[in-house]
Design an enzyme around this catalytic site. Structure first.
Site, mmCIF file in Angstrom:
data_model
loop_
_atom_site.group_PDB
_atom_site.id
_atom_site.type_symbol
_atom_site.label_atom_id
_atom_site.label_comp_id
_atom_site.label_asym_id
_atom_site.label_seq_id
_atom_site.Cartn_x
_atom_site.Cartn_y
_atom_site.Cartn_z
ATOM 1 N N ASP A 198 6.944 -9.637 -5.354
ATOM 2 C CA ASP A 198 7.479 -8.657 -5.490
ATOM 3 C C ASP A 198 9.036 -8.494 -5.134
ATOM 4 O O ASP A 198 9.692 -9.112 -4.659
ATOM 5 C CB ASP A 198 6.936 -7.413 -4.669
ATOM 6 C CG ASP A 198 6.698 -7.646 -3.364
ATOM 7 O OD1 ASP A 198 7.284 -8.464 -2.805
ATOM 8 O OD2 ASP A 198 5.838 -6.808 -2.607
ATOM 9 N N ASN B 71 -0.506 0.929 5.034
ATOM 10 C CA ASN B 71 -1.406 1.639 4.190
ATOM 11 C C ASN B 71 -2.323 0.968 3.344
ATOM 12 O O ASN B 71 -2.936 1.312 2.516
ATOM 13 C CB ASN B 71 -0.515 2.775 3.406
ATOM 14 C CG ASN B 71 0.370 1.986 2.517
ATOM 15 O OD1 ASN B 71 0.143 0.579 2.295
ATOM 16 N ND2 ASN B 71 1.160 2.664 1.593
ATOM 17 N N HIS C 173 -1.461 -1.544 1.284
ATOM 18 C CA HIS C 173 -0.845 -2.006 0.068
ATOM 19 C C HIS C 173 -0.570 -3.743 0.101
ATOM 20 O O HIS C 173 -0.548 -4.302 1.222
ATOM 21 C CB HIS C 173 0.442 -1.737 -0.309
ATOM 22 C CG HIS C 173 1.559 -2.049 0.649
ATOM 23 N ND1 HIS C 173 2.466 -1.025 0.892
ATOM 24 C CD2 HIS C 173 2.139 -3.175 0.803
ATOM 25 C CE1 HIS C 173 3.515 -1.456 1.496
ATOM 26 N NE2 HIS C 173 3.390 -2.841 1.571
ATOM 27 N N GLU D 133 0.382 0.048 -4.268
ATOM 28 C CA GLU D 133 0.019 1.122 -3.277
ATOM 29 C C GLU D 133 -1.171 1.710 -3.508
ATOM 30 O O GLU D 133 -1.667 1.805 -4.888
ATOM 31 C CB GLU D 133 1.398 2.081 -3.507
ATOM 32 C CG GLU D 133 2.680 1.741 -3.355
ATOM 33 C CD GLU D 133 2.884 1.826 -1.839
ATOM 34 O OE1 GLU D 133 1.974 1.543 -0.799
ATOM 35 O OE2 GLU D 133 4.343 1.840 -1.334
HETATM 36 C C1 GLP Z 1 6.437 -4.933 2.042
HETATM 37 C C2 GLP Z 1 5.966 -5.923 1.021
HETATM 38 C C3 GLP Z 1 4.479 -6.611 1.425
HETATM 39 C C4 GLP Z 1 4.208 -6.818 2.986
HETATM 40 C C5 GLP Z 1 4.335 -5.655 3.621
HETATM 41 C C6 GLP Z 1 4.063 -5.660 5.076
HETATM 42 O O1 GLP Z 1 6.122 -3.483 1.582
HETATM 43 N N1 GLP Z 1 6.179 -5.441 -0.042
HETATM 44 O O2 GLP Z 1 4.352 -7.511 0.566
HETATM 45 O O3 GLP Z 1 3.100 -7.241 3.059
HETATM 46 O O4 GLP Z 1 5.738 -4.935 3.506
HETATM 47 O O5 GLP Z 1 5.440 -6.223 5.992
HETATM 48 P P1 GLP Z 1 5.400 -6.356 7.175
HETATM 49 O O6 GLP Z 1 5.014 -7.968 7.222
HETATM 50 O O7 GLP Z 1 6.656 -6.451 7.639
HETATM 51 O O8 GLP Z 1 4.557 -5.745 8.238
#
Ligand code: GLP
Length: 237
Positions: free
Chosen positions: A63, A132, A134, A139
């Site tokens: 993404d 959440n 995702h 989402e």
């Molecule tokens: C972002 C990314 C996700 C990732 C998530 C969790 O929103 N788009 O791909 O998994 O954050 O991030 P973290 O690993 O910092 O908790």
């Protein structure tokens, strides 16, 4: 889903990196799916230390914010460059990240899926999870996209990601994300979950039910998922 509980983030990062390294050794021209966020950073650090040969590897990232300049310090393009790509010998032309600078998101998403499909999906996809539930930027919702899409971010995600920006108002409200189809096209998904703030979502993910309100729960339907979870994230299991 194969679940490995490990003691801490270091152990999770070592195990994740070992799986990626083995994949590259078995198939030097592997197609790897990379994720951003704090969860995979330790895996990337270990991969850099291992001095693996990425010269034949192709990568697809999940993404990117939209709109987002590639050189913006909070872009996922910049994140990948700083945390992995500039330290390994992957070829620039083999790196694929949704283009947050594109003028036509619809065309960009279609091109991205076409390219991913031409490779037959990824051999291995590294995934984190939002608090959440995702995955990528898919989402929680009543329905989830199969194709790569331009999506609206939820308030929870904007708040969670605000820590990286000067203030919450600067966090983009939209993103380009690989859809569930692209993620599921992977032959092996490695899901990394660490930290006490992910304990509740880890429990929900493994409840034995699937729901589009917890996008990651759908991963329990995939034929080859390795979940590596540290002690804090597993504390409610
Ligand atoms: C972002 C990314 C996700 C990732 C998530 C969790 O929103 N788009 O791909 O998994 O954050 O991030 P973290 O690993 O910092 O908790």
């Amino acid at each position: 889903m194969k679940i490995y509980r490990v003691g801490n983030y270091e152990a999770l990062s070592e195990m994740g990196a070992d799986i990626v390294a083995e994949q590259i050794r078995q198939k030097p021209d592997s197609v790897l799916g990379f994720a951003t966020g704090s969860s995979p950073v330790g895996v990337y650090k270990n991969l850099i230390k291992m001095g693996l040969d990425f010269s034949r590897v192709t990568s697809f990232n999940l993404d990117e914010y939209y709109p987002m300049k590639k050189n913006h310090p909070q872009s996922y393009n910049y994140f990948m460059r700083e945390n992995l790509f500039k330290h390994i010998n992957i070829l620039q032309e083999n790196i694929n990240i949704p283009n947050g600078e594109c003028g036509d998101p619809l065309a960009e998403c279609a091109d991205y899926d076409q390219k991913l499909a031409a490779f037959g999906g990824t051999d291995l996809q590294i995934l984190g999870i939002g608090r959440n539930g995702h995955i990528g930027f898919n989402e929680p919702d009543g329905k989830l996209p199969l194709a790569t899409q331009l999506v609206d971010l939820t308030k929870d995600t904007i708040d969670a990601n605000a820590r990286f920006f000067d203030h919450a108002g600067e966090v983009p409200k939209q993103a380009l994300t690989m859809g569930l189809g692209g993620i599921f096209a992977s032959k092996h998904i490695v899901l990394l979950i660490n930290g006490g703030n992910k304990a509740a979502i880890t429990k929900a993910l493994l409840s034995g039910f699937v729901t589009t309100q917890i996008p990651a729960s759908l991963l329990t339907l995939h034929h080859h998922v390795t979940l590596i979870v540290d002690r804090d994230a597993a504390s409610l299991l």
